[in-house]
Motif scaffolding. Structure first.
Motif, PDB file in Angstrom:
ATOM      1  N   GLU A  91      36.079 -48.355  18.366  1.00  0.00           N
ATOM      2  CA  GLU A  91      35.550 -47.939  17.062  1.00  0.00           C
ATOM      3  C   GLU A  91      36.393 -48.459  15.896  1.00  0.00           C
ATOM      4  O   GLU A  91      36.457 -47.832  14.839  1.00  0.00           O
ATOM      5  N   SER A 126      26.368 -49.492  19.187  1.00  0.00           N
ATOM      6  CA  SER A 126      26.282 -48.392  20.145  1.00  0.00           C
ATOM      7  C   SER A 126      27.005 -48.754  21.428  1.00  0.00           C
ATOM      8  O   SER A 126      26.941 -49.884  21.888  1.00  0.00           O
ATOM      9  N   LYS A 127      27.693 -47.765  22.013  1.00  0.00           N
ATOM     10  CA  LYS A 127      28.393 -47.976  23.280  1.00  0.00           C
ATOM     11  C   LYS A 127      27.522 -47.564  24.465  1.00  0.00           C
ATOM     12  O   LYS A 127      27.926 -47.656  25.610  1.00  0.00           O
TER      13      LYS A 127
HETATM   14  N1  UDP Z   1      32.233 -42.985  23.258  1.00  0.00           N
HETATM   15  C1  UDP Z   1      33.332 -42.724  24.082  1.00  0.00           C
HETATM   16  N2  UDP Z   1      33.376 -43.303  25.336  1.00  0.00           N
HETATM   17  C2  UDP Z   1      32.383 -44.110  25.798  1.00  0.00           C
HETATM   18  C3  UDP Z   1      31.247 -44.333  24.974  1.00  0.00           C
HETATM   19  C4  UDP Z   1      31.215 -43.766  23.705  1.00  0.00           C
HETATM   20  O1  UDP Z   1      34.262 -42.010  23.682  1.00  0.00           O
HETATM   21  O2  UDP Z   1      32.488 -44.599  26.923  1.00  0.00           O
HETATM   22  C5  UDP Z   1      32.173 -42.385  21.907  1.00  0.00           C
HETATM   23  C6  UDP Z   1      31.906 -43.375  20.783  1.00  0.00           C
HETATM   24  O3  UDP Z   1      33.087 -44.014  20.349  1.00  0.00           O
HETATM   25  C7  UDP Z   1      31.268 -42.481  19.723  1.00  0.00           C
HETATM   26  C8  UDP Z   1      30.488 -41.480  20.567  1.00  0.00           C
HETATM   27  O4  UDP Z   1      31.080 -41.492  21.867  1.00  0.00           O
HETATM   28  O5  UDP Z   1      32.239 -41.784  18.952  1.00  0.00           O
HETATM   29  C9  UDP Z   1      28.996 -41.818  20.657  1.00  0.00           C
HETATM   30  O6  UDP Z   1      28.842 -43.175  21.059  1.00  0.00           O
HETATM   31  P1  UDP Z   1      27.750 -44.139  20.414  1.00  0.00           P
HETATM   32  O7  UDP Z   1      27.725 -43.948  18.943  1.00  0.00           O
HETATM   33  O8  UDP Z   1      28.026 -45.527  20.886  1.00  0.00           O
HETATM   34  O9  UDP Z   1      26.410 -43.597  21.077  1.00  0.00           O
HETATM   35  P2  UDP Z   1      24.947 -43.511  20.424  1.00  0.00           P
HETATM   36  O10 UDP Z   1      25.115 -42.789  19.116  1.00  0.00           O
HETATM   37  O11 UDP Z   1      24.495 -44.921  20.228  1.00  0.00           O
HETATM   38  O12 UDP Z   1      24.134 -42.755  21.420  1.00  0.00           O
END
Ligand code: UDP
Ligand code: MG
Length: 221
Positions: free
Chosen positions: A10, A203-204
């Protein structure tokens, strides 16, 4: 007030996130606040930035995981170490507006133990993601018996110390947190909000990760 922030690669948003949450802390004079970042095995400059923020701001703490364990375990590591009487968890990418924590605190002061954020709109997310997410929560609730997992709800929430302590008694390694949050019970209420698009970065959770997340939810929870 303790705020847990899981962070995986991030670097693009961390400083911006810190500025927004710090401004919120400054607007809560009655509270002593800490923000605890959990670096979930990032391969970018996330940990270096957390170190810098820790040096510059006494309200910041950091936990550095030895590899990428996934968000469920990263959140849990944060919950294990925070000291607050009331604890929030929030994404690092500013899709969850930190200012909503102020409204959550008001409900906590009114006697609620768990206040979760329910999305009325989700900007920056594909049609396919919304449809598959809706289908997943329908299946999940069909198989999870008496425990109802609220739809359109992420992990963004605030918990009283007693609700958190109950949650922390559940030590399974395959942790479907949205299920565990609901399973512990307590006086719960929703606050609605509009979910913004990511402030920066990507997104992760790709398709494969979401698929595994869904399987984990159904098989382990
Ligand atoms: N995150 C994490 N480990 C992981 C994947 C995600 O700590 O393996 C964290 C990421 O840094 C963010 C939160 O979880 O703070 C949500 O991730 P993301 O925004 O990528 O997910 P989305 O909102 O797209 O579902
Ligand atoms: Mg996000």
């Amino acid at each position: 007030l303790s705020v847990v922030v899981p962070a995986y690669n991030e670097e693009a948003v961390l400083e911006q996130f810190h500025a927004r949450l710090s401004a919120l802390f400054d607007s809560l004079p009655g509270y002593r606040c800490e923000m605890v970042f959990v670096n979930d095995g990032s391969r970018d400059r996330t940990q270096a930035l957390i170190d810098q923020l820790c040096t510059a701001d006494a309200r910041v703490g950091g936990i550095n995981l030895s590899r990428n364990f996934g968000k469920e375990i990263a959140m849990t590591a944060g919950f294990d170490h925070v000291r607050g009487d009331v604890v929030a968890v929030i994404d690092a990418d500013l899709q969850d507006p930190p200012e909503l924590i102020r409204d959550m605190l008001r409900e906590w002061e009114n006697g609620y133990d768990v206040i979760y954020a329910k999305r009325t709109r989700r900007d920056g997310e594909s049609w396919l993601k919304k449809v598959t997410a809706a289908a997943f929560y329908r299946v999940m609730n069909a198989v999870s018996g008496r425990v109802r997992i609220p739809p359109d709800t992420g992990d963004f929430r605030l918990m009283s110390r007693r609700a958190l302590d109950a949650l922390l008694q559940l030590r399974e390694q395959h942790r479907f947190m949205k299920g565990l949050f609901a399973w512990v019970g307590f006086k719960t209420r929703a606050i609605e909000y509009r979910r913004d698009a990511r402030a920066a970065g990507v997104s992760k959770f790709g398709f494969w990760k979401l698929w595994n997340f869904a399987l984990e939810g159904i098989t382990s929870f």
